[in-house]
Scaffold this motif. Structure first.
Motif, mmCIF file in Angstrom:
data_model
loop_
_atom_site.group_PDB
_atom_site.id
_atom_site.type_symbol
_atom_site.label_atom_id
_atom_site.label_comp_id
_atom_site.label_asym_id
_atom_site.label_seq_id
_atom_site.Cartn_x
_atom_site.Cartn_y
_atom_site.Cartn_z
ATOM 1 N N GLN A 62 11.557 19.832 6.097
ATOM 2 C CA GLN A 62 10.554 19.379 5.142
ATOM 3 C C GLN A 62 10.906 19.925 3.770
ATOM 4 O O GLN A 62 10.905 21.132 3.558
ATOM 5 N N ARG A 63 11.209 19.016 2.867
ATOM 6 C CA ARG A 63 11.504 19.433 1.506
ATOM 7 C C ARG A 63 10.198 19.598 0.747
ATOM 8 O O ARG A 63 9.165 19.040 1.105
ATOM 9 N N GLY A 64 10.243 20.359 -0.319
ATOM 10 C CA GLY A 64 9.032 20.700 -1.057
ATOM 11 C C GLY A 64 8.626 19.666 -2.081
ATOM 12 O O GLY A 64 8.552 18.471 -1.819
ATOM 13 N N HIS A 65 8.403 20.151 -3.303
ATOM 14 C CA HIS A 65 7.842 19.303 -4.362
ATOM 15 C C HIS A 65 8.773 18.155 -4.724
ATOM 16 O O HIS A 65 8.303 17.059 -5.058
ATOM 17 N N ALA A 66 10.079 18.379 -4.636
ATOM 18 C CA ALA A 66 11.010 17.312 -5.009
ATOM 19 C C ALA A 66 10.841 16.105 -4.093
ATOM 20 O O ALA A 66 10.790 14.954 -4.547
ATOM 21 N N ALA A 67 10.741 16.360 -2.784
ATOM 22 C CA ALA A 67 10.554 15.265 -1.840
ATOM 23 C C ALA A 67 9.203 14.603 -2.029
ATOM 24 O O ALA A 67 9.065 13.382 -1.903
ATOM 25 N N ALA A 68 8.179 15.406 -2.351
ATOM 26 C CA ALA A 68 6.847 14.843 -2.570
ATOM 27 C C ALA A 68 6.852 13.902 -3.773
ATOM 28 O O ALA A 68 6.293 12.799 -3.717
ATOM 29 N N LEU A 69 7.513 14.324 -4.853
ATOM 30 C CA LEU A 69 7.585 13.472 -6.041
ATOM 31 C C LEU A 69 8.383 12.207 -5.749
ATOM 32 O O LEU A 69 8.008 11.105 -6.168
ATOM 33 N N SER A 70 9.487 12.359 -5.015
ATOM 34 C CA SER A 70 10.283 11.195 -4.650
ATOM 35 C C SER A 70 9.476 10.246 -3.765
ATOM 36 O O SER A 70 9.506 9.028 -3.940
ATOM 37 N N GLY A 71 8.736 10.828 -2.808
ATOM 38 C CA GLY A 71 7.919 10.006 -1.927
ATOM 39 C C GLY A 71 6.815 9.290 -2.671
ATOM 40 O O GLY A 71 6.521 8.119 -2.381
ATOM 41 N N MET A 72 6.203 9.960 -3.629
ATOM 42 C CA MET A 72 5.147 9.313 -4.414
ATOM 43 C C MET A 72 5.713 8.146 -5.203
ATOM 44 O O MET A 72 5.086 7.086 -5.312
ATOM 45 N N GLY A 73 6.928 8.337 -5.748
ATOM 46 C CA GLY A 73 7.559 7.238 -6.472
ATOM 47 C C GLY A 73 7.853 6.059 -5.564
ATOM 48 O O GLY A 73 7.616 4.898 -5.930
ATOM 49 N N ARG A 74 8.354 6.347 -4.359
ATOM 50 C CA ARG A 74 8.618 5.274 -3.401
ATOM 51 C C ARG A 74 7.322 4.568 -3.000
ATOM 52 O O ARG A 74 7.289 3.351 -2.836
ATOM 53 N N ALA A 75 6.255 5.343 -2.845
ATOM 54 C CA ALA A 75 4.981 4.745 -2.457
ATOM 55 C C ALA A 75 4.495 3.771 -3.519
ATOM 56 O O ALA A 75 4.022 2.671 -3.209
ATOM 57 N N VAL A 76 4.615 4.165 -4.767
ATOM 58 C CA VAL A 76 4.173 3.281 -5.856
ATOM 59 C C VAL A 76 5.014 2.012 -5.889
ATOM 60 O O VAL A 76 4.487 0.896 -6.012
ATOM 61 N N LEU A 77 6.336 2.155 -5.748
ATOM 62 C CA LEU A 77 7.217 0.989 -5.802
ATOM 63 C C LEU A 77 6.985 0.033 -4.634
ATOM 64 O O LEU A 77 7.100 -1.186 -4.783
ATOM 65 N N LYS A 78 6.661 0.577 -3.456
ATOM 66 C CA LYS A 78 6.501 -0.252 -2.262
ATOM 67 C C LYS A 78 5.046 -0.588 -1.952
ATOM 68 O O LYS A 78 4.733 -1.126 -0.899
ATOM 69 N N ASN A 79 4.144 -0.259 -2.891
ATOM 70 C CA ASN A 79 2.716 -0.525 -2.701
ATOM 71 C C ASN A 79 2.187 0.171 -1.457
ATOM 72 O O ASN A 79 1.348 -0.355 -0.724
ATOM 73 N N LEU A 80 2.682 1.374 -1.220
ATOM 74 C CA LEU A 80 2.250 2.191 -0.092
ATOM 75 C C LEU A 80 1.114 3.119 -0.516
ATOM 76 O O LEU A 80 0.985 3.461 -1.695
ATOM 77 N N PRO A 81 0.293 3.567 0.416
ATOM 78 C CA PRO A 81 -0.727 4.568 0.073
ATOM 79 C C PRO A 81 -0.077 5.885 -0.315
ATOM 80 O O PRO A 81 1.005 6.238 0.171
ATOM 81 N N LEU A 82 -0.750 6.622 -1.200
ATOM 82 C CA LEU A 82 -0.206 7.901 -1.639
ATOM 83 C C LEU A 82 -0.079 8.870 -0.466
ATOM 84 O O LEU A 82 0.804 9.722 -0.456
ATOM 85 N N GLN A 83 -0.974 8.757 0.521
ATOM 86 C CA GLN A 83 -0.871 9.581 1.724
ATOM 87 C C GLN A 83 0.513 9.469 2.344
ATOM 88 O O GLN A 83 1.100 10.446 2.777
ATOM 89 N N SER A 84 1.014 8.254 2.408
ATOM 90 C CA SER A 84 2.321 8.032 3.010
ATOM 91 C C SER A 84 3.431 8.611 2.143
ATOM 92 O O SER A 84 4.383 9.211 2.650
ATOM 93 N N GLY A 85 3.304 8.445 0.836
ATOM 94 C CA GLY A 85 4.311 8.983 -0.060
ATOM 95 C C GLY A 85 4.427 10.493 0.026
ATOM 96 O O GLY A 85 5.527 11.061 -0.041
ATOM 97 N N LEU A 86 3.306 11.173 0.215
ATOM 98 C CA LEU A 86 3.320 12.633 0.300
ATOM 99 C C LEU A 86 4.085 13.125 1.517
ATOM 100 O O LEU A 86 4.586 14.248 1.532
ATOM 101 N N PHE A 87 4.190 12.289 2.547
ATOM 102 C CA PHE A 87 4.845 12.713 3.784
ATOM 103 C C PHE A 87 6.247 12.127 3.935
ATOM 104 O O PHE A 87 6.820 12.179 5.018
ATOM 105 N N TYR A 88 6.803 11.604 2.851
ATOM 106 C CA TYR A 88 8.179 11.117 2.889
ATOM 107 C C TYR A 88 9.135 12.298 2.989
ATOM 108 O O TYR A 88 9.071 13.250 2.204
ATOM 109 N N GLN A 89 10.022 12.242 3.988
ATOM 110 C CA GLN A 89 11.020 13.298 4.179
ATOM 111 C C GLN A 89 12.371 12.649 4.465
ATOM 112 O O GLN A 89 12.532 11.993 5.497
ATOM 113 N N PRO A 90 13.358 12.812 3.570
ATOM 114 C CA PRO A 90 14.667 12.190 3.797
ATOM 115 C C PRO A 90 15.300 12.578 5.127
ATOM 116 O O PRO A 90 15.921 11.746 5.791
ATOM 117 N N ASP A 91 15.138 13.848 5.536
ATOM 118 C CA ASP A 91 15.766 14.277 6.786
ATOM 119 C C ASP A 91 15.114 13.601 7.989
ATOM 120 O O ASP A 91 15.792 13.307 8.983
#
Length: 436
Positions: A62-91
């Motif tokens: 689980q990556r920290g703030h960097a992954a959270a920011l990346s996930g939030m960006g992906r959520a916005v681009l894909k019209n995903l809920p922010l809840q989902s973006g917060l739990f984005y983990q590349p690994d």
């Protein structure tokens, strides 16, 4: 069948609903299926998986703030809920793409992992929503701070959109109670609504042989023979924060005036500052117990268990815990709507603050009625939330899935997991597979 269970939270110790759900699924499925758990690495103070467990455990970083920011960006681009973006983990995505093709079924826990839906590839999927988070957020928008309500309503809309997409992709969908199934059915066409099944959360009745080894936290008022009203739960979760602060502000002052001998205990993990402040302002008769080692041992000392939630979703674990130790429950309509219990039989249901005051004062004066409610609660738990009942529901839901034949069923040779359980991690210096 080879099953891959994917969670967003490490399940041990199982103190929250999704952690309890994951542990129960591992327990219930491994007798008939070959199960791999894909879960975050354990954090500080969390125990490693048992080396003797009859399932395999894979972990992801689980990556920290960097992954959270990346996930939030992906959520916005894909019209995903922010809840989902917060739990984005590349690994997690990498591990999923590697593991999913070797399994006959994936179980994705919670809508918050919708951002990783594509990482399952063509593997058949069972989605365990546990509860309808869109219902949760839409109700929270009715009672939370006014400036936050537009954001909550937008999040509820996005959650509902992705709950539907998960249902469309999945071979089946699970929730823990009929209320949440009905909420989903009301938004889905019939062919999708038929995919949603209720598999409840199991709760074992607390008996001496199931009691924890460590001594419970003692409530001084209970030892002195005073009536104790208790509100338990995760005190970092908005639904419980709102319940505690509302009840202390709207109900407690009148009870304190009429019954100065009554004491109140608020107990649970991660109490927010607003809870601490509300308890402090309520006076010396109200006590906060933060992170007790065992809530049910604490509940056994209560005269009444209270569930004053005004919003939320899923099943209120606090009600099941009270039933498990035979403590009578007084609850709001919304709290008990997530259970199978009946008004007047398994709990007393109240809404307006005046009703709360009357019900509590009446029950404090009627020990026989308290005993009846407590015993009925135990029976309700045994009938609807016992481990055999819930295990049967889960296995029946798997058998009902229309899954394509696995490679083994088609006669192809398939790799098998090692006979002994495995704990693996990609973190440097992590534990290696071993047997105790």
């Amino acid at each position: 069948m080879k099953i891959l269970l994917v969670t967003s939270r490490y399940p041990w110790p199982p103190r929250r609903g999704d952690q309890m759900r994951a542990v129960q699924q591992l327990d219930f499925l491994t007798a008939e299926h070959e199960v791999t758990l894909l879960t975050p690495e354990p954090g500080p103070g969390q125990p490693p998986p048992s080396p003797d467990a009859p399932y395999r455990v894979e972990t992801y970083r689980q990556r920290g703030h960097a992954a959270a920011l990346s996930g939030m960006g992906r959520a916005v681009l894909k019209n995903l809920p922010l809840q989902s973006g917060l739990f984005y983990q590349p690994d997690l995505g990498r591990k999923l793409r590697a593991l999913a093709p070797a399994h006959d079924l994936g179980i994705l826990q919670l809508v918050r992992l919708a951002i990783h839906l594509g990482d399952f590839g063509e593997t058949p999927l069972l989605v365990d929503l546990i509860d309808s988070l869109s219902l949760n957020f839409s109700l929270r928008a009715d009672v939370d701070r006014r400036w936050l309500r537009p954001v909550l309503r937008l999040e509820a809309h996005l959650l509902a959109l992705w709950e539907r997409r998960l249902v469309e992709r999945a071979a089946g969908v699970l929730v823990v109670c009929e209320r949440d199934r009905q909420a989903l059915e009301n938004r889905l066409p019939p062919e999708l609504a038929r995919k949603v099944t209720v598999v409840r959360l199991a709760m074992r009745e607390r008996t001496p042989e199931h009691a924890p080894a460590e001594p419970p936290v003692r409530v001084a008022a209970a030892a002195e023979g005073r009536p104790v009203l208790m509100i338990t739960g995760n005190l970092g979760y908005f639904v419980n924060v709102d319940a505690v602060t509302w009840w202390l502000a709207e109900v407690w002052p009148e009870i304190r005036k009429r019954r100065p001998d009554v004491r109140v205990v608020v107990a649970g993990d991660r109490p927010q500052a607003v809870v601490r402040r509300a308890v402090a302002e309520a006076g010396e008769a109200v006590e906060l117990i933060a992170s007790p080692p065992d809530l049910r041992s604490l509940l056994q000392q209560a005269t009444l268990a209270l569930a004053p939630m005004r919003c939320g979703s899923g099943v209120p674990i606090k009600v099941l815990e009270a039933w498990s130790v035979g403590v009578p429950v007084v609850a709001s309509p919304w709290a008990v709507a997530g259970t199978t219990g009946r008004q007047g039989e398994d709990f007393w249901l109240v809404g307006h603050p005046i009703e709360w005051v009357r019900a509590i004062l009446d029950l404090l004066g009627e020990p026989a009625e308290r005993e009846r409610l407590g015993q009925n609660g135990r029976r309700r738990l045994a009938a609807d939330y016992s481990r055999p009942v819930v295990r049967g529901q889960l296995l029946a839901s798997l058998r009902a899935l229309a899954l394509p034949a696995s490679p083994a069923e088609k006669g192809a040779e398939t790799p098998t997991c090692a006979a002994s359980p495995v704990f693996s991690t990609s973190a440097p210096g992590g534990p290696s597979p071993r047997k105790s």
